[in-house]
Enzyme design. Structure first.
Site, PDB file in Angstrom:
ATOM      1  N   ASP A   1      46.479 -42.320  33.708  1.00  0.00           N
ATOM      2  CA  ASP A   1      45.510 -41.536  34.489  1.00  0.00           C
ATOM      3  C   ASP A   1      45.264 -40.199  33.783  1.00  0.00           C
ATOM      4  O   ASP A   1      45.564 -39.132  34.301  1.00  0.00           O
ATOM      5  CB  ASP A   1      45.985 -41.305  35.929  1.00  0.00           C
ATOM      6  CG  ASP A   1      47.282 -40.494  36.004  1.00  0.00           C
ATOM      7  OD1 ASP A   1      47.489 -39.833  37.051  1.00  0.00           O
ATOM      8  OD2 ASP A   1      48.062 -40.493  35.040  1.00  0.00           O
TER       9      ASP A   1
ATOM     10  N   HIS B   1      55.937 -35.335  30.531  1.00  0.00           N
ATOM     11  CA  HIS B   1      56.435 -36.455  31.351  1.00  0.00           C
ATOM     12  C   HIS B   1      56.182 -37.827  30.707  1.00  0.00           C
ATOM     13  O   HIS B   1      57.100 -38.585  30.450  1.00  0.00           O
ATOM     14  CB  HIS B   1      55.718 -36.469  32.717  1.00  0.00           C
ATOM     15  CG  HIS B   1      55.846 -35.235  33.539  1.00  0.00           C
ATOM     16  ND1 HIS B   1      56.983 -34.875  34.224  1.00  0.00           N
ATOM     17  CD2 HIS B   1      54.930 -34.278  33.813  1.00  0.00           C
ATOM     18  CE1 HIS B   1      56.776 -33.753  34.895  1.00  0.00           C
ATOM     19  NE2 HIS B   1      55.545 -33.356  34.668  1.00  0.00           N
ATOM     20  N   ASP B   2      54.910 -38.162  30.528  1.00  0.00           N
ATOM     21  CA  ASP B   2      54.532 -39.555  30.256  1.00  0.00           C
ATOM     22  C   ASP B   2      55.044 -40.111  28.932  1.00  0.00           C
ATOM     23  O   ASP B   2      55.475 -41.270  28.877  1.00  0.00           O
ATOM     24  CB  ASP B   2      53.002 -39.688  30.343  1.00  0.00           C
ATOM     25  CG  ASP B   2      52.509 -39.474  31.768  1.00  0.00           C
ATOM     26  OD1 ASP B   2      51.321 -39.177  31.942  1.00  0.00           O
ATOM     27  OD2 ASP B   2      53.336 -39.588  32.712  1.00  0.00           O
TER      28      ASP B   2
ATOM     29  N   ASP C   1      49.340 -37.988  29.736  1.00  0.00           N
ATOM     30  CA  ASP C   1      48.909 -39.364  29.465  1.00  0.00           C
ATOM     31  C   ASP C   1      48.223 -39.441  28.106  1.00  0.00           C
ATOM     32  O   ASP C   1      48.403 -40.399  27.351  1.00  0.00           O
ATOM     33  CB  ASP C   1      47.910 -39.842  30.518  1.00  0.00           C
ATOM     34  CG  ASP C   1      48.440 -39.789  31.923  1.00  0.00           C
ATOM     35  OD1 ASP C   1      48.502 -38.679  32.486  1.00  0.00           O
ATOM     36  OD2 ASP C   1      48.809 -40.848  32.459  1.00  0.00           O
TER      37      ASP C   1
ATOM     38  N   THR D   1      52.143 -44.774  33.373  1.00  0.00           N
ATOM     39  CA  THR D   1      52.336 -43.315  33.403  1.00  0.00           C
ATOM     40  C   THR D   1      51.446 -42.699  34.490  1.00  0.00           C
ATOM     41  O   THR D   1      50.960 -41.573  34.340  1.00  0.00           O
ATOM     42  CB  THR D   1      51.982 -42.691  32.035  1.00  0.00           C
ATOM     43  OG1 THR D   1      50.572 -42.876  31.804  1.00  0.00           O
ATOM     44  CG2 THR D   1      52.775 -43.337  30.913  1.00  0.00           C
TER      45      THR D   1
ATOM     46  N   ASN E   1      45.555 -38.438  38.370  1.00  0.00           N
ATOM     47  CA  ASN E   1      45.366 -37.009  38.064  1.00  0.00           C
ATOM     48  C   ASN E   1      43.941 -36.555  38.367  1.00  0.00           C
ATOM     49  O   ASN E   1      43.707 -35.414  38.739  1.00  0.00           O
ATOM     50  CB  ASN E   1      45.645 -36.747  36.583  1.00  0.00           C
ATOM     51  CG  ASN E   1      47.116 -36.694  36.282  1.00  0.00           C
ATOM     52  OD1 ASN E   1      47.901 -36.165  37.064  1.00  0.00           O
ATOM     53  ND2 ASN E   1      47.507 -37.282  35.163  1.00  0.00           N
TER      54      ASN E   1
ATOM     55  N   PHE F   1      54.483 -36.968  41.968  1.00  0.00           N
ATOM     56  CA  PHE F   1      53.056 -37.241  42.124  1.00  0.00           C
ATOM     57  C   PHE F   1      52.685 -38.733  41.987  1.00  0.00           C
ATOM     58  O   PHE F   1      51.963 -39.275  42.836  1.00  0.00           O
ATOM     59  CB  PHE F   1      52.247 -36.437  41.094  1.00  0.00           C
ATOM     60  CG  PHE F   1      50.770 -36.725  41.155  1.00  0.00           C
ATOM     61  CD1 PHE F   1      50.201 -37.669  40.315  1.00  0.00           C
ATOM     62  CD2 PHE F   1      49.963 -36.085  42.082  1.00  0.00           C
ATOM     63  CE1 PHE F   1      48.842 -37.962  40.390  1.00  0.00           C
ATOM     64  CE2 PHE F   1      48.594 -36.361  42.163  1.00  0.00           C
ATOM     65  CZ  PHE F   1      48.040 -37.310  41.323  1.00  0.00           C
ATOM     66  N   ASN F   2      53.132 -39.415  40.924  1.00  0.00           N
ATOM     67  CA  ASN F   2      52.682 -40.793  40.680  1.00  0.00           C
ATOM     68  C   ASN F   2      53.044 -41.728  41.832  1.00  0.00           C
ATOM     69  O   ASN F   2      52.313 -42.656  42.145  1.00  0.00           O
ATOM     70  CB  ASN F   2      53.270 -41.346  39.376  1.00  0.00           C
ATOM     71  CG  ASN F   2      52.579 -40.782  38.151  1.00  0.00           C
ATOM     72  OD1 ASN F   2      51.458 -40.293  38.246  1.00  0.00           O
ATOM     73  ND2 ASN F   2      53.258 -40.820  37.014  1.00  0.00           N
TER      74      ASN F   2
END
Ligand code: RIB
Ligand code: CA
Length: 311
Positions: free
Chosen positions: A11, A240-241, A16, A125, A40, A166-167
């Protein structure tokens, strides 16, 4: 070691975009497809951003399909406060020279998993809506997935609520379907990804690579890190991703712990939390290997090496 075949569900989203860059040229990764989902930003933006990043970096021959525009049950949310109105604030990428695959991402996922021999990693992700719908559309694909390597959740604090990441929070019901699918899962939650902070030293190291991928990294991290400094007081944004790709490239970069993970769907204050049984208090069989410790230096070595494969 051979290549890891992956479908990458994203996203974009700044981190990402770097995950796409890491997967796009790495000799250990065979990028079979990219699927976009709302998260996102809205689906129209995340799908366009996936095209833009691939076009900008010269990643060709990879089908890019748009998927689910809304979560399964809850109302949609975005993370414009972190990734900006475009989803890739911090850079101005040219119009893509690529088009979306005509198939819906869910159909592409089902077709690809059904037709191939079962050694495909599903790397997610983003909110898990695309994978959840694919599992519901054709349950038999569950045994065709080698493993799900996902960024999402946490056994500690949340980031979008005190309890949820969030995800997962963006589509808890989808996450519940995935965590109860029986497919092996490697989960990079916030406890792990918050160890991957893009400090100024990291920025300087990436700048020295001096190619299109490194310039994309530096441009995106500028905006993204400012948001994290303001919102969380971090010394930079957590990447993060790409921790999912780093694990696939070299699993020894991440120490994991087997845990049973459930997703909270009814809690007034905890909706969307990944409830991770760290101490195996309930005695349930683990359904995920959860990242607990990152080999930070080796992580940045891997990210810098992946970016160096571009011209
Ligand atoms: O909570 C972090 C996750 O939410 C990352 O995947 C980031 O891209 C956002 O989607
Ligand atoms: Ca993401």
């Amino acid at each position: 070691m051979g290549k890891e075949k992956i479908i990458l569900d994203v996203d974009p989203g700044s981190d990402d975009a770097i995950a796409i860059a890491v997967a796009g040229r790495h000799p250990r990764i065979e990028l079979l497809a990219i699927t976009a989902v709302a998260g996102n930003q809205t689906l129209g933006k995340t799908a366009k951003n996936a095209l833009k990043v691939c076009s900008h970096l010269g990643i060709t021959g990879v089908p890019i399909a748009a998927g689910m525009s809304h979560p399964l049950v809850r109302e949609p949310i975005t993370a414009a406060n972190v990734h900006g109105e475009s989803g890739l604030d911090g850079v101005e990428l040219e119009e893509p020279k690529l088009d979306l695959d005509p198939r819906h991402a869910v159909d592409l996922i089902v077709e690809m998993l059904s037709s191939l021999s079962g050694d495909i990693n599903f790397v997610a992700t983003a909110p898990l809506t695309n994978l959840a719908v694919a599992l519901r559309k054709k349950p038999g694909i569950a045994k065709k997935i080698k493993r799900i390597v996902m960024m999402g959740g946490s056994y500690g604090l949340g980031n979008i609520t005190p309890a949820a990441e969030f995800n997962i929070y963006a589509d808890p019901e989808a996450a519940h379907i995935v965590f109860s699918s029986g497919v092996p899962i490697v989960m990079m939650g916030l406890d792990l990804t918050h160890q991957a902070v893009v400090t100024q030293d990291v920025i300087k190291r990436v700048e020295c690579i001096d190619n299109e991928a490194s310039r994309l990294f530096v441009g995106l991290m500028g905006f993204y890190s400012t948001r994290y400094r303001e919102r969380f007081g971090f010394d930079g944004a957590p990447l993060h991703d790409p921790t999912t790709l780093a694990w696939l490239i070299d699993p020894s970069i991440v120490e994991t712990k087997a845990m049973h993970v459930d997703v909270e769907l009814r809690g007034e204050h905890t909706y969307g939390r990944t409830v991770c049984d760290y101490w195996c208090a309930l005695g349930k069989l683990p359904n995920a290997d959860v990242g607990v410790r990152l080999e930070v230096e080796r992580f940045w070595d891997a990210i810098c090496e992946a970016l160096s494969f571009y011209s």
